[in-house]
Enzyme design. Structure first.
Site, PDB file in Angstrom:
ATOM      1  N   TYR A 155     -10.118   1.513   4.969  1.00 10.37           N
ATOM      2  CA  TYR A 155     -10.231   2.787   4.237  1.00 10.37           C
ATOM      3  C   TYR A 155     -11.703   3.068   3.934  1.00 10.37           C
ATOM      4  O   TYR A 155     -12.194   4.191   4.145  1.00 10.37           O
ATOM      5  CB  TYR A 155      -9.409   2.682   2.953  1.00 10.37           C
TER       6      TYR A 155
HETATM    7  N1  LIG Z   1      -5.627  10.006  -5.273  1.00 13.57           N
HETATM    8  C1  LIG Z   1      -6.835   9.502  -5.282  1.00 13.57           C
HETATM    9  O1  LIG Z   1      -7.247   8.857  -6.270  1.00 13.57           O
HETATM   10  C2  LIG Z   1      -7.758   9.725  -4.127  1.00 13.57           C
HETATM   11  C3  LIG Z   1      -9.117   9.383  -4.288  1.00 13.57           C
HETATM   12  C4  LIG Z   1      -9.984   9.597  -3.220  1.00 13.57           C
HETATM   13  C5  LIG Z   1      -9.522  10.151  -2.055  1.00 13.57           C
HETATM   14  N2  LIG Z   1      -8.211  10.478  -1.915  1.00 13.57           N
HETATM   15  C6  LIG Z   1      -7.783  11.063  -0.663  1.00 13.57           C
HETATM   16  O2  LIG Z   1      -7.059  12.246  -0.920  1.00 13.57           O
HETATM   17  C7  LIG Z   1      -6.248  12.543   0.215  1.00 13.57           C
HETATM   18  C8  LIG Z   1      -4.861  12.946  -0.271  1.00 13.57           C
HETATM   19  O3  LIG Z   1      -4.276  11.828  -0.899  1.00 13.57           O
HETATM   20  P1  LIG Z   1      -3.382  11.944  -2.219  1.00 13.57           P
HETATM   21  O4  LIG Z   1      -4.046  11.134  -3.256  1.00 13.57           O
HETATM   22  O5  LIG Z   1      -3.041  13.339  -2.495  1.00 13.57           O
HETATM   23  O6  LIG Z   1      -2.107  11.102  -1.765  1.00 13.57           O
HETATM   24  P2  LIG Z   1      -0.570  11.515  -1.540  1.00 13.57           P
HETATM   25  O7  LIG Z   1      -0.024  12.169  -2.751  1.00 13.57           O
HETATM   26  O8  LIG Z   1       0.061  10.262  -1.049  1.00 13.57           O
HETATM   27  O9  LIG Z   1      -0.611  12.596  -0.377  1.00 13.57           O
HETATM   28  C9  LIG Z   1      -0.938  12.232   0.936  1.00 13.57           C
HETATM   29  C10 LIG Z   1      -0.608  13.384   1.855  1.00 13.57           C
HETATM   30  O10 LIG Z   1      -0.989  12.976   3.190  1.00 13.57           O
HETATM   31  C11 LIG Z   1       0.132  13.151   4.040  1.00 13.57           C
HETATM   32  N3  LIG Z   1       0.213  12.114   5.063  1.00 13.57           N
HETATM   33  C12 LIG Z   1       0.232  10.771   4.858  1.00 13.57           C
HETATM   34  N4  LIG Z   1       0.391  10.134   6.023  1.00 13.57           N
HETATM   35  C13 LIG Z   1       0.497  11.101   6.972  1.00 13.57           C
HETATM   36  C14 LIG Z   1       0.699  11.074   8.364  1.00 13.57           C
HETATM   37  N5  LIG Z   1       0.828   9.919   9.028  1.00 13.57           N
HETATM   38  N6  LIG Z   1       0.750  12.247   9.030  1.00 13.57           N
HETATM   39  C15 LIG Z   1       0.642  13.428   8.366  1.00 13.57           C
HETATM   40  N7  LIG Z   1       0.454  13.513   7.048  1.00 13.57           N
HETATM   41  C16 LIG Z   1       0.398  12.353   6.353  1.00 13.57           C
HETATM   42  C17 LIG Z   1       1.349  13.044   3.152  1.00 13.57           C
HETATM   43  O11 LIG Z   1       2.392  13.700   3.833  1.00 13.57           O
HETATM   44  P3  LIG Z   1       3.907  13.791   3.237  1.00 13.57           P
HETATM   45  O12 LIG Z   1       3.768  14.549   1.962  1.00 13.57           O
HETATM   46  O13 LIG Z   1       4.647  14.581   4.251  1.00 13.57           O
HETATM   47  O14 LIG Z   1       4.369  12.399   3.054  1.00 13.57           O
HETATM   48  C18 LIG Z   1       0.872  13.699   1.874  1.00 13.57           C
HETATM   49  O15 LIG Z   1       1.090  15.084   1.932  1.00 13.57           O
HETATM   50  C19 LIG Z   1      -6.287  11.296   1.090  1.00 13.57           C
HETATM   51  O16 LIG Z   1      -7.178  11.486   2.160  1.00 13.57           O
HETATM   52  C20 LIG Z   1      -6.839  10.229   0.161  1.00 13.57           C
HETATM   53  O17 LIG Z   1      -7.522   9.222   0.848  1.00 13.57           O
HETATM   54  C21 LIG Z   1      -7.317  10.283  -2.932  1.00 13.57           C
END
Ligand SMILES: NC(=O)c1ccc[n+]([C@@H]2O[C@H](COP(=O)([O-])OP(=O)(O)OC[C@H]3O[C@@H](n4cnc5c(N)ncnc54)[C@H](OP(=O)(O)O)[C@@H]3O)[C@@H](O)[C@H]2O)c1
Length: 250
Positions: A155
């Site tokens: 990651y």
């Molecule tokens: N939350 C944090 O603290 C944080 C911090 C830094 C960066 N980020 C980044 O923010 C972004 C969004 O993450 P989040 O925190 O919102 O997590 P999340 O709630 O788990 O959402 C992830 C999203 O990505 C989609 N996804 C996952 N695997 C996929 C695949 N194989 N193909 C297509 N879509 C896929 C999921 O689709 P489904 O809904 O259909 O399952 C979901 O809509 C990510 O890039 C993560 O690295 C998050």
């Protein structure tokens, strides 16, 4: 307010079904953009569809697995020459494993969804943007774009590389009218970190390191998303903006 008016524009958001992507897509729709939502479980009539339509915008969706290269390419093929003004490469996953136990499969999976798919979508969708001499490409990066992290080596590698992608794409695409930037969220309450937040001691330790004193909500990213997606940021390109409650400065 016209600086933030997105009426007449279309935004493609990956990972839009929930979490950060949901908040981003909702904000863009509220400010006038039509939405193309892409996720692994995206539905035609889900909560985001209702929200977007509630703002009077059009909603279309693609259900694909961005870990599979052929599916990413198929998405590009299906989009054809559809006008996309704003691309948000947001979908992502994180595999937690100590570096000595980190498998090839974990590495490949993370690199594919967190780095390769965003590159492929950016390159291919930028072709249409270049023809129209306008576009905004935004990546959801991470604090691990700047820091090393722990037990998330693939990651960290992928998110760090996004920083290079932002700068390199900006250099080549800006003369074509396309701005390229990233947002680095801090600790945001979403499903991606459910396990970490359930570990009380770890949750309290992490929270104590965030100067603002709390974890972020997905909506905390709305303002920066709108800024980077709109004309308000037309002289901004090649940067990754932390939205982290002060974490990186601590
Ligand atoms: N939350 C944090 O603290 C944080 C911090 C830094 C960066 N980020 C980044 O923010 C972004 C969004 O993450 P989040 O925190 O919102 O997590 P999340 O709630 O788990 O959402 C992830 C999203 O990505 C989609 N996804 C996952 N695997 C996929 C695949 N194989 N193909 C297509 N879509 C896929 C999921 O689709 P489904 O809904 O259909 O399952 C979901 O809509 C990510 O890039 C993560 O690295 C998050």
């Amino acid at each position: 307010m016209s600086l933030f008016d997105l009426r007449g524009q279309t935004a493609l958001v990956t990972g839009a079904r929930k979490g950060i992507g949901f908040a981003m897509a909702s904000t863009l729709a509220e400010c006038g953009a039509d939405i193309i939502a892409v996720s692994s479980n995206q539905g035609a009539d889900d909560e985001l569809a209702a929200r977007v339509k509630g703002f009077g915008r059009s909603f279309s969706h693609y259900t694909i697995d961005l870990r599979v290269r052929e599916e990413t390419k198929q998405l590009v093929a299906e989009l054809g020459n559809r006008q996309i003004d704003i691309l948000i490469n947001n979908a992502g996953i994180a595999n937690r494993a100590e570096v000595l136990d980190h498998t090839d499969e974990q590495w490949d999976e993370i690199l594919e969804i967190d780095l390769s798919a965003p590159f492929i979508l950016s390159r291919d969708i930028a072709k249409g943007m270049a023809a129209r001499q306008y576009g905004k490409i935004i990546f959801t990066a991470s604090m691990w774009t700047f820091l090393g992290g722990k037990n998330v080596i693939s990651y960290t590698a992928a998110k760090s590389a996004l920083g290079g992608l932002v700068r390199g794409l900006s250099n080549e695409l800006l003369p074509l009218g396309i701005r390229v930037n990233g947002i680095a969220p801090g600790f945001i309450e979403t499903d991606i970190n459910n396990r970490v937040r359930q570990d009380k001691a770890r949750f309290e330790f992490l929270t104590s390191r965030i100067p603002i004193g709390r974890w972020g909500k997905p909506e905390d990213l709305s303002g920066t998303t709108l800024f980077l997606a709109s004309k308000a940021s037309d002289y901004v390109s090649g940067v990754v903006i932390p939205v982290d409650g002060g974490y990186l400065a601590n």
